[in-house]
Design a protein around this motif. Structure first.
Motif, PDB file in Angstrom:
ATOM      1  N   ALA A 106      10.386 -57.299  17.035  1.00 28.36           N
ATOM      2  CA  ALA A 106      10.023 -57.905  15.748  1.00 28.36           C
ATOM      3  C   ALA A 106       9.788 -59.403  15.892  1.00 28.36           C
ATOM      4  CB  ALA A 106      11.114 -57.628  14.718  1.00 28.36           C
ATOM      5  N   ALA A 109       6.467 -59.889  17.613  1.00 24.28           N
ATOM      6  CA  ALA A 109       5.364 -59.494  16.737  1.00 24.28           C
ATOM      7  C   ALA A 109       5.056 -60.541  15.681  1.00 24.28           C
ATOM      8  CB  ALA A 109       5.684 -58.155  16.066  1.00 24.28           C
ATOM      9  N   HIS A 110       6.085 -61.278  15.251  1.00 23.24           N
ATOM     10  CA  HIS A 110       5.904 -62.252  14.166  1.00 23.24           C
ATOM     11  C   HIS A 110       5.980 -63.699  14.640  1.00 23.24           C
ATOM     12  CE1 HIS A 110       5.857 -59.208  10.996  1.00 23.24           C
ATOM     13  NE2 HIS A 110       6.752 -58.571  11.725  1.00 23.24           N
ATOM     14  N   PHE A 112       8.326 -65.386  16.237  1.00 15.20           N
ATOM     15  CA  PHE A 112       9.591 -66.109  16.093  1.00 15.20           C
ATOM     16  C   PHE A 112      10.116 -66.489  17.483  1.00 15.20           C
ATOM     17  CE2 PHE A 112      10.492 -63.451  12.058  1.00 15.20           C
ATOM     18  CZ  PHE A 112       9.686 -64.296  11.306  1.00 15.20           C
ATOM     19  N   THR A 118      12.107 -64.912  23.521  1.00 11.62           N
ATOM     20  CA  THR A 118      10.985 -64.694  22.614  1.00 11.62           C
ATOM     21  C   THR A 118       9.950 -65.816  22.714  1.00 11.62           C
ATOM     22  OG1 THR A 118      12.292 -65.672  20.807  1.00 11.62           O
ATOM     23  CG2 THR A 118      12.299 -63.282  21.001  1.00 11.62           C
ATOM     24  N   ASP A 122       6.050 -65.328  23.675  1.00 14.41           N
ATOM     25  CA  ASP A 122       4.990 -65.927  22.868  1.00 14.41           C
ATOM     26  C   ASP A 122       4.025 -66.713  23.747  1.00 14.41           C
ATOM     27  OD1 ASP A 122       4.048 -66.454  20.054  1.00 14.41           O
ATOM     28  OD2 ASP A 122       4.334 -68.521  20.707  1.00 14.41           O
ATOM     29  N   ARG A 146       4.679 -50.720  13.093  1.00 16.59           N
ATOM     30  CA  ARG A 146       3.804 -51.838  12.720  1.00 16.59           C
ATOM     31  C   ARG A 146       3.982 -53.021  13.671  1.00 16.59           C
ATOM     32  NH1 ARG A 146       4.443 -51.335   6.101  1.00 16.59           N
ATOM     33  NH2 ARG A 146       2.679 -49.865   5.839  1.00 16.59           N
ATOM     34  N   ASN A 147       5.209 -53.267  14.090  1.00 22.36           N
ATOM     35  CA  ASN A 147       5.441 -54.359  15.029  1.00 22.36           C
ATOM     36  C   ASN A 147       4.809 -54.069  16.382  1.00 22.36           C
ATOM     37  OD1 ASN A 147       6.878 -55.909  13.189  1.00 22.36           O
ATOM     38  ND2 ASN A 147       8.854 -55.069  13.788  1.00 22.36           N
ATOM     39  N   ALA A 150       1.170 -54.756  16.019  1.00 19.92           N
ATOM     40  CA  ALA A 150       0.894 -56.193  15.996  1.00 19.92           C
ATOM     41  C   ALA A 150       0.893 -56.789  17.403  1.00 19.92           C
ATOM     42  CB  ALA A 150       1.920 -56.908  15.118  1.00 19.92           C
TER      43      ALA A 150
END
Length: 206
Positions: A106, A109-110, A112, A118, A122, A146-147, A150
């Motif tokens: 998650a 995917a977003h 963060f 993470t 990224d 959904r993650n 993404a």
């Protein structure tokens, strides 16, 4: 580097850098084996493990933090967001999160970048480098799916460590080893040795 086909990487004694992340999902053996195999192939590994990952490695594999970090060329604390792997200027062939929890999925995917793991993931996405997330959960809920979508749309690879059986593994170690070889091959490591499917003989099973 193409998102669809990573450049081939030849392992040498001073081989390319592979970033390995380990989180608290079940399946610590994949991360441990990946580190061992990478060392055998001459890859230089940078390891970052979440606190839950350390607990799970100890529970599932019997290794403490020191023993786990000894498998890597360099280990980084998850809170050390100033580490080399937090920058796109740090050259690395690929990053594998093995295993990858749904929380880490998650976060990736977003966008963060709330810890070094993470953030490093990224960086791989923004630099268009190979990122492989060995997600471990079952069944998946809609947020998980959904993650995963993404991350895939951003160029990452979702790789649930589902064992293959066509090579007829006899032990858990054989299943783990084959999965790790497939991941290394996916990262463009030429020396990886996954067992290739060669097809059935005509008339087999009749």
């Amino acid at each position: 580097m193409s998102l669809g086909a990573p450049a081939a990487v030849t392992a040498t004694g001073d081989g390319p850098r592979l970033i390995v992340g380990i989180t608290g999902a079940s399946g610590a053996a994949y991360g441990v084996r990946l580190l061992s195999r990478a060392r055998a192939l001459g890859l230089r590994t940078h390891l970052v493990v979440t606190p839950a990952g350390v607990l799970n490695v100890h529970h599932e594999c019997g290794l403490d933090r020191a023993a786990l970090e000894a498998l890597a060329d360099q280990a980084h604390a998850p809170g050390d967001v100033g580490a080399c792997i937090a920058s796109g200027s740090f050259d690395s062939a690929a990053m594998v999160v093995a295993p990858c929890s749904m929380k880490t999925l998650a976060a990736v995917a977003h966008g963060f970048g709330d810890n070094l793991l993470t953030r490093a993931a990224d960086v791989m996405l923004k630099e268009r480098r190979r990122l492989v997330l060995m997600v471990r959960e079952t069944p998946f809920n809609l947020a998980h799916l959904r993650n995963m979508t993404a991350v895939t749309e951003m160029g990452g690879v979702i790789f649930p460590p589902l064992p293959a059986f066509y090579h007829r593994p006899a032990t858990i170690d054989e299943m783990v080893d084959e999965t790790v070889e497939r991941v290394l091959a996916l990262c463009g490591i030429e020396a990886a040795t996954p067992q290739r499917w060669t097809g059935l003989r005509p008339g087999a099973g009749r």
